[in-house]
Design a protein around this motif. Structure first.
Motif, mmCIF file in Angstrom:
data_model
loop_
_atom_site.group_PDB
_atom_site.id
_atom_site.type_symbol
_atom_site.label_atom_id
_atom_site.label_comp_id
_atom_site.label_asym_id
_atom_site.label_seq_id
_atom_site.Cartn_x
_atom_site.Cartn_y
_atom_site.Cartn_z
ATOM 1 N N ASP A 181 -2.299 -4.773 -9.990
ATOM 2 C CA ASP A 181 -2.465 -3.502 -10.651
ATOM 3 C C ASP A 181 -4.493 -3.897 -10.733
ATOM 4 O O ASP A 181 -5.389 -3.568 -11.884
ATOM 5 C CB ASP A 181 -2.443 -3.662 -12.178
ATOM 6 N N ARG A 229 -6.066 -6.705 9.310
ATOM 7 C CA ARG A 229 -4.237 -6.641 8.880
ATOM 8 C C ARG A 229 -4.872 -7.431 7.578
ATOM 9 O O ARG A 229 -4.613 -6.851 6.335
ATOM 10 C CB ARG A 229 -3.785 -7.831 10.172
ATOM 11 N N LYS A 269 -11.248 -3.916 -1.160
ATOM 12 C CA LYS A 269 -11.159 -4.171 0.283
ATOM 13 C C LYS A 269 -12.907 -4.368 0.746
ATOM 14 O O LYS A 269 -13.640 -4.791 1.140
ATOM 15 C CB LYS A 269 -10.759 -2.459 0.799
ATOM 16 N N GLU A 304 -5.648 -4.599 5.176
ATOM 17 C CA GLU A 304 -4.463 -3.871 5.122
ATOM 18 C C GLU A 304 -3.448 -5.063 3.543
ATOM 19 O O GLU A 304 -3.080 -4.314 2.594
ATOM 20 C CB GLU A 304 -3.252 -3.842 5.991
ATOM 21 N N ARG A 305 -3.392 -6.303 3.417
ATOM 22 C CA ARG A 305 -2.654 -7.417 3.313
ATOM 23 C C ARG A 305 -3.411 -7.225 1.803
ATOM 24 O O ARG A 305 -2.859 -7.213 1.001
ATOM 25 C CB ARG A 305 -2.220 -8.310 4.611
ATOM 26 N N PRO A 361 -7.629 -1.122 -5.485
ATOM 27 C CA PRO A 361 -7.681 -1.182 -3.611
ATOM 28 C C PRO A 361 -9.067 -1.921 -2.836
ATOM 29 O O PRO A 361 -9.753 -2.116 -2.409
ATOM 30 C CB PRO A 361 -6.730 -0.807 -3.484
ATOM 31 N N GLU A 400 -5.337 -4.929 0.289
ATOM 32 C CA GLU A 400 -5.030 -3.636 -0.716
ATOM 33 C C GLU A 400 -3.833 -3.366 -0.810
ATOM 34 O O GLU A 400 -3.225 -3.213 -2.331
ATOM 35 C CB GLU A 400 -5.663 -2.367 0.350
ATOM 36 N N TRP A 401 -2.864 -3.911 -0.437
ATOM 37 C CA TRP A 401 -1.554 -4.231 -0.695
ATOM 38 C C TRP A 401 -1.454 -4.849 -1.812
ATOM 39 O O TRP A 401 -0.269 -4.261 -3.134
ATOM 40 C CB TRP A 401 -0.342 -4.578 0.403
ATOM 41 N N LEU A 402 -1.859 -6.184 -2.282
ATOM 42 C CA LEU A 402 -1.927 -7.324 -2.778
ATOM 43 C C LEU A 402 -2.088 -6.761 -4.221
ATOM 44 O O LEU A 402 -1.767 -6.855 -5.349
ATOM 45 C CB LEU A 402 -2.625 -8.411 -2.391
ATOM 46 N N GLN A 438 -2.787 -3.432 -5.259
ATOM 47 C CA GLN A 438 -2.120 -2.738 -5.739
ATOM 48 C C GLN A 438 -0.695 -3.469 -7.111
ATOM 49 O O GLN A 438 -0.239 -2.619 -7.866
ATOM 50 C CB GLN A 438 -1.487 -1.540 -4.291
ATOM 51 N N GLU A 439 -0.167 -4.527 -5.881
ATOM 52 C CA GLU A 439 0.632 -5.113 -6.595
ATOM 53 C C GLU A 439 -0.327 -5.718 -7.783
ATOM 54 O O GLU A 439 1.077 -5.728 -8.694
ATOM 55 C CB GLU A 439 1.503 -6.011 -5.694
#
Length: 113
Positions: free
Chosen positions: A87, A74, A94, A77-78, A90, A80-82, A84-85
């Protein structure tokens, strides 16, 4: 002794000198920011590890495993999203989090022993 002539400043050399000085100032500003951010990263990691050490002691007291793969998934995954946000690559985020997680697990195993 012969006097060495002073090079003549032309508009072109003045412009080049001005551009070089501006570039040097910008470089210094960027490096100052990088230094501040490096300090923030180090202090933030230090704070994070204080909490993970407390988690490790808690896990050891209650005979819990040093690793929690579901939480780790989790968190990755979190992150990786952050990333992307923010820039940020990812894959790099990771790899970084995986490195931190492995270090935390190592600490938890040491505490348990």
């Amino acid at each position: 002794m012969q006097d060495t002539p002073t090079p003549r400043m032309t508009p072109e050399t003045d412009a080049t000198t001005d551009a070089t000085n501006r570039a040097a100032d910008l470089l210094k500003d960027h490096r100052d920011s990088i230094d501040r951010l490096d300090a923030i990263l180090v202090y933030t990691l230090g704070e994070r590890f204080k909490h993970t050490q407390a988690v490790g002691r808690l896990k050891a007291r209650h005979d819990l495993p040093p690793s929690d793969p579901a939480r780790e998934d989790r968190q990755i995954e979190r992150l990786e999203w952050l990333a992307q946000e923010a820039d940020l690559d990812p894959d790099f985020a990771k790899k970084f989090l995986n490195f931190v997680i492995q270090e935390v697990i190592r600490h938890h195993k040491q505490i348990k022993e």
